[in-house]
Design a protein around this motif. Sequence first.
Motif, mmCIF file in Angstrom:
data_model
loop_
_atom_site.group_PDB
_atom_site.id
_atom_site.type_symbol
_atom_site.label_atom_id
_atom_site.label_comp_id
_atom_site.label_asym_id
_atom_site.label_seq_id
_atom_site.Cartn_x
_atom_site.Cartn_y
_atom_site.Cartn_z
ATOM 1 N N GLY A 82 69.952 0.129 -79.419
ATOM 2 C CA GLY A 82 69.791 -0.354 -78.052
ATOM 3 C C GLY A 82 69.855 -1.872 -77.964
ATOM 4 N N ILE A 83 69.241 -2.542 -78.934
ATOM 5 C CA ILE A 83 69.270 -3.998 -78.939
ATOM 6 C C ILE A 83 70.698 -4.500 -79.175
ATOM 7 N N ALA A 88 75.554 -6.972 -77.130
ATOM 8 C CA ALA A 88 77.013 -6.970 -77.081
ATOM 9 C C ALA A 88 77.556 -7.017 -75.648
ATOM 10 N N GLY A 89 76.709 -6.990 -74.695
ATOM 11 C CA GLY A 89 77.169 -7.086 -73.309
ATOM 12 C C GLY A 89 76.687 -5.928 -72.458
ATOM 13 N N GLY A 90 76.193 -4.871 -73.044
ATOM 14 C CA GLY A 90 75.637 -3.763 -72.285
ATOM 15 C C GLY A 90 76.625 -2.968 -71.476
#
Length: 91
Positions: A82-83, A88-90
């Motif tokens: 998740g992190i 990475a930009g989500g």
Amino acid sequence: MSIDWTALGQVVVAGLIVGAGIPALFALGLRLVAGTSQDAARPADAGPGEPKGPVVIARPSPLRIIGALLCFGTVVGAVAAGIVFLAAGGH
């Protein structure tokens, strides 16, 4: 305005996995690593209000420890993923 039911279903499933599944795995890991407790033998001369004595906590078996490590490893992996996803930009 139309509702995209497929996208809504994907969001609900992802929310259940992340919102309930990961905490449930963590709780299962805690339960597996916790030992079982047993009351020690009560002294014969103990009155009704006196404590029973020390509580004996048995050490968990190696199989339970392995299961707990698998649960904790999955939780740590999910948090790390998740992190990385968010960093990475989500998208």
